[in-house]
Design an enzyme around this catalytic site. Structure first.
Site, PDB file in Angstrom:
ATOM      1  N   HIS A   6      -5.008  12.802   2.741  1.00  0.00           N
ATOM      2  CA  HIS A   6      -4.470  12.681   4.101  1.00  0.00           C
ATOM      3  C   HIS A   6      -3.616  13.888   4.500  1.00  0.00           C
ATOM      4  O   HIS A   6      -3.446  14.143   5.696  1.00  0.00           O
ATOM      5  CB  HIS A   6      -3.588  11.430   4.206  1.00  0.00           C
ATOM      6  CG  HIS A   6      -4.311  10.208   4.673  1.00  0.00           C
ATOM      7  ND1 HIS A   6      -5.118  10.191   5.786  1.00  0.00           N
ATOM      8  CD2 HIS A   6      -4.302   8.940   4.195  1.00  0.00           C
ATOM      9  CE1 HIS A   6      -5.591   8.975   5.966  1.00  0.00           C
ATOM     10  NE2 HIS A   6      -5.122   8.189   5.016  1.00  0.00           N
TER      11      HIS A   6
ATOM     12  N   GLU B  47      -8.902   7.642   8.001  1.00  0.00           N
ATOM     13  CA  GLU B  47      -8.988   6.709   6.884  1.00  0.00           C
ATOM     14  C   GLU B  47     -10.327   6.749   6.159  1.00  0.00           C
ATOM     15  O   GLU B  47     -10.380   6.678   4.932  1.00  0.00           O
ATOM     16  CB  GLU B  47      -8.682   5.285   7.372  1.00  0.00           C
ATOM     17  CG  GLU B  47      -7.301   5.128   7.994  1.00  0.00           C
ATOM     18  CD  GLU B  47      -6.172   5.515   7.037  1.00  0.00           C
ATOM     19  OE1 GLU B  47      -6.399   5.581   5.815  1.00  0.00           O
ATOM     20  OE2 GLU B  47      -5.047   5.740   7.517  1.00  0.00           O
TER      21      GLU B  47
ATOM     22  N   HIS C 227      -6.218   9.260  -2.274  1.00  0.00           N
ATOM     23  CA  HIS C 227      -6.370   8.921  -0.854  1.00  0.00           C
ATOM     24  C   HIS C 227      -5.224   9.514  -0.039  1.00  0.00           C
ATOM     25  O   HIS C 227      -5.435  10.142   1.011  1.00  0.00           O
ATOM     26  CB  HIS C 227      -6.408   7.393  -0.708  1.00  0.00           C
ATOM     27  CG  HIS C 227      -6.567   6.906   0.690  1.00  0.00           C
ATOM     28  ND1 HIS C 227      -7.750   6.406   1.187  1.00  0.00           N
ATOM     29  CD2 HIS C 227      -5.688   6.824   1.722  1.00  0.00           C
ATOM     30  CE1 HIS C 227      -7.596   6.044   2.446  1.00  0.00           C
ATOM     31  NE2 HIS C 227      -6.339   6.283   2.794  1.00  0.00           N
ATOM     32  N   GLU C 228      -3.989   9.333  -0.514  1.00  0.00           N
ATOM     33  CA  GLU C 228      -2.827   9.789   0.252  1.00  0.00           C
ATOM     34  C   GLU C 228      -2.704  11.312   0.248  1.00  0.00           C
ATOM     35  O   GLU C 228      -2.323  11.906   1.266  1.00  0.00           O
ATOM     36  CB  GLU C 228      -1.552   9.146  -0.303  1.00  0.00           C
ATOM     37  CG  GLU C 228      -1.560   7.629  -0.308  1.00  0.00           C
ATOM     38  CD  GLU C 228      -1.881   7.020   1.053  1.00  0.00           C
ATOM     39  OE1 GLU C 228      -1.469   7.595   2.079  1.00  0.00           O
ATOM     40  OE2 GLU C 228      -2.553   5.986   1.087  1.00  0.00           O
TER      41      GLU C 228
ATOM     42  N   GLY D 174       0.806  -1.219   0.000  1.00  0.00           N
ATOM     43  CA  GLY D 174       0.000   0.000   0.000  1.00  0.00           C
ATOM     44  C   GLY D 174       0.832   1.259   0.000  1.00  0.00           C
ATOM     45  O   GLY D 174       1.801   1.400  -0.743  1.00  0.00           O
ATOM     46  N   ALA D 175       0.421   2.213   0.866  1.00  0.00           N
ATOM     47  CA  ALA D 175       1.076   3.515   0.905  1.00  0.00           C
ATOM     48  C   ALA D 175       0.939   4.090   2.306  1.00  0.00           C
ATOM     49  O   ALA D 175       0.084   3.681   3.084  1.00  0.00           O
ATOM     50  CB  ALA D 175       0.451   4.458  -0.116  1.00  0.00           C
ATOM     51  N   MET D 176       1.830   5.044   2.633  1.00  0.00           N
ATOM     52  CA  MET D 176       1.799   5.712   3.931  1.00  0.00           C
ATOM     53  C   MET D 176       1.904   7.208   3.709  1.00  0.00           C
ATOM     54  O   MET D 176       2.818   7.695   3.042  1.00  0.00           O
ATOM     55  CB  MET D 176       2.947   5.215   4.818  1.00  0.00           C
ATOM     56  CG  MET D 176       3.046   5.932   6.167  1.00  0.00           C
ATOM     57  SD  MET D 176       1.533   5.770   7.128  1.00  0.00           S
ATOM     58  CE  MET D 176       1.639   7.227   8.171  1.00  0.00           C
ATOM     59  N   GLU D 177       0.964   7.960   4.334  1.00  0.00           N
ATOM     60  CA  GLU D 177       0.743   9.364   4.031  1.00  0.00           C
ATOM     61  C   GLU D 177       1.686  10.337   4.703  1.00  0.00           C
ATOM     62  O   GLU D 177       1.312  11.495   4.952  1.00  0.00           O
ATOM     63  CB  GLU D 177      -0.692   9.747   4.404  1.00  0.00           C
ATOM     64  CG  GLU D 177      -1.008   9.693   5.906  1.00  0.00           C
ATOM     65  CD  GLU D 177      -1.568   8.381   6.402  1.00  0.00           C
ATOM     66  OE1 GLU D 177      -2.149   8.346   7.503  1.00  0.00           O
ATOM     67  OE2 GLU D 177      -1.425   7.369   5.679  1.00  0.00           O
ATOM     68  N   ASN D 178       2.917   9.941   5.005  1.00  0.00           N
ATOM     69  CA  ASN D 178       3.852  10.840   5.682  1.00  0.00           C
ATOM     70  C   ASN D 178       3.767  12.257   5.099  1.00  0.00           C
ATOM     71  O   ASN D 178       3.781  12.448   3.885  1.00  0.00           O
ATOM     72  CB  ASN D 178       5.284  10.334   5.496  1.00  0.00           C
ATOM     73  CG  ASN D 178       5.412   8.857   5.755  1.00  0.00           C
ATOM     74  OD1 ASN D 178       5.187   8.383   6.862  1.00  0.00           O
ATOM     75  ND2 ASN D 178       5.762   8.110   4.712  1.00  0.00           N
TER      76      ASN D 178
END
Length: 547
Positions: A193, A212, A189-190, A153-157
């Site tokens: 965020h 989320e 989506h990211e 997936g991905a991480m919204e840092n």
């Protein structure tokens, strides 16, 4: 973590971070909880041929002995520790500017050809969210970093989003349209965020859905804005079906659930949080009205930027903007597990339609022991006619219409998180018009009927009779639902005489549509037709079609 990969035939290594929910404490001493916002300043020593990325731009770089270098980044805004990010490796970057922000797509060697589309998409999304929230993206840069493995997936840092490569990159020479659609949605989506989750953060993990669910809802909204031809709301309906099947069992849990341990925080990243949260928000927006909802959202973001919130803060902002009982309605849907079944019974009396709508908790596995009720926003109307909204606040409500013309339909735009079961005459009237119903109405009727057949509220023959009316169905999302359900029946009948009957039904139903499509792609055909050809060929082959 580190990732081993190959580039140019040589072994390579990079390092990256993903801290959510509770891994920042493994890297640095910190109050590793969302409410403890702090400003971070990172300095890292890496090989001289590495490039490094974090939340803020590089402030200083100096050469060190032994072919090393020291890179120092600027101070971050005050933010939760789970957003701390560092990525370093032999990386390449393309960039563009949008609304004064430096946007970059970062990849490993030789992959910038797949970065053009996500770069353009990120520019569009930044502009869209700047306008929607009425608060400009607050950092000087936004990097979207694709790494070859290490996590899903991905991480919204904040300022440096990290993606597994297939969720960001798109090769126009090799990838089909569905990959372009998939990567755009993840990107949306990211980027959402960056406001919902980063600029305004939930106070504790029991409100994770504020991050989320909202990002998922905003992603569908943005995707529909830029690419209505992809019909993202039909895809969202398919996701809603998945989570409703989970939510109709005794093992479910509320959207907002108590979190006391690290393990519980990690487990909260589930379908209820993402998909039910998204579905509830779409229903709430439809009830409040798009303008009132956006007004409340803007007020909420402006008041709480660079700070932390709970659900109650959002309900207060939306209630003030709309003048409707948001807190009372929302608490039902976020604090109670499950969802209702809406029963519909109608009669025509003296030329006026009288419709009675009643609710009860819907379950697939066993009857609910609790007598839960919800404040249910309902849209009621006729097929391709006018619809109006009512709030079902108790066990039932009776509505009178001026005339009896047209087939009655509840939730015509399929924005509700509930099942709808019509009395037999009303169901037949609606089913007869199935091919002419709007896309969302058509899919909802099919999905609800399958669910009722699955738990014995309706005979299987009723569902199959309805399916027969979908032979000329144009939408891939609807075909996916039908073929998935028939595949489930095939699996349940494995080794039984009924399996041959199910396969015969599928072949008789799907073969005419496949014959019209043909084996070969046609100039100018839609992406739906191209995708449907493969789906039907696979389904027919599994069913044993000799052709």
């Amino acid at each position: 973590f580190y990732v081993n990969y190959k580039a140019g035939g040589r072994d390579k290594k990079l390092i990256a971070t993903t801290m959510a929910p509770t891994d920042a404490r493994r890297m640095l001493p910190t109050w590793d909880e969302p409410a403890f916002r702090a400003s971070f300043k990172l300095t890292v020593d890496v090989p001289g041929n590495f490039k490094a990325y974090s939340t803020t731009p590089i402030e200083q770089r100096e050469d060190l002995p032994g072919g090393m270098q020291r890179i120092s980044f600027g101070n971050t805004p005050k933010m939760p520790s789970y957003l701390v990010v560092l990525v370093a490796g032999e990386l390449e970057r393309i960039s563009a500017r949008q609304d004064g922000v430096d946007i970059g797509i970062v990849t490993t060697e030789g992959k910038l050809g797949s970065a053009t589309f996500p770069l353009a998409a990120t520019r569009d999304l930044l502009r869209y969210f700047n306008h929607y929230f009425a608060i400009p993206y607050p950092l000087p840069k936004l990097d979207q970093i694709a790494i070859p493995g290490g996590f899903n997936g991905a991480m919204e840092n904040w300022g440096a989003v990290v993606y597994n490569e297939p969720t960001l990159l798109y090769d126009p020479k090799k990838s089909p349209e569905r990959v372009k659609k998939f990567t755009f949605n993840i990107n949306a989506h990211e980027v959402a965020h960056q406001w919902f989750g980063n600029l305004v953060t939930m106070a504790w993990w029991d409100n994770l859905w504020l991050n989320e669910g909202f990002a998922s809802w905003m992603a569908a909204k943005a995707t529909h804005h830029f690419h209505p031809e992809w019909r993202p709301y039909l895809d969202a309906m398919a996701e809603r079906e998945y989570v409703m099947n989970l939510d109709a069992r005794k093992t479910t849990h509320p959207i907002q659930t108590p979190i006391k341990t690290e393990e519980q925080a990690a487990a909260a990243f589930d379908a209820i949080t993402y998909m039910k949260g998204q579905a509830f928000l779409r229903m709430l927006e439809a009830y409040l009205g798009e303008d009132s909802f956006r007004k409340g959202m803007r007020a909420y973001m402006a008041k709480h930027q660079y700070s932390n919130t709970t659900s109650a803060d959002l309900w207060a902002a939306l209630e003030k903007a709309s003048g409707k009982p948001v807190e009372k309605l929302a608490s039902d849907w976020t604090l109670q597990p499950g969802f209702p079944l809406i029963r519909v019974e109608q009669a025509c009396e003296e030329g006026r339609r009288k419709a009675t709508l009643s609710q009860e908790q819907y379950r697939l596995d066993e009857p609910a022991s609790e007598k839960r009720l919800w404040h249910v926003p309902l849209q009621v109307g006729t097929v391709n006619g006018k619809a109006w909204t009512t709030l079902l606040s108790g066990p039932s409500v009776t509505i009178n219409q001026g005339g009896c013309d047209g087939a009655l339909v509840v939730d015509p735009h399929s924005v509700g998180y509930f099942r709808v079961q019509y009395d037999p005459a009303s169901f037949r009237a609606l089913a007869e018009q199935a091919p002419r119903l709007p896309d969302s109405t058509r899919l909802k009727l099919l999905s609800d009927t399958w669910s009722f057949a699955s738990n014995g509220r309706m005979g299987l023959d009723g569902y199959l009779d309805l399916v027969r009316k979908y032979g000329n169905e144009p939408r891939v999302a609807v075909w996916e639902a039908i073929l998935s359900n028939l595949r489930t029946l095939d699996s349940l009948a494995r080794g039984e005489p009924e399996q041959a009957l199910i396969r015969r039904f599928l072949i008789d139903f799907a073969r005419p549509r496949f014959d019209r499509l043909g084996w070969d792609e046609k100039p100018g055909e839609t992406a739906d037709d191209a995708q449907l050809r493969g789906m039907l060929a696979t389904a027919l082959a599994r069913a044993g079609d000799p052709q």
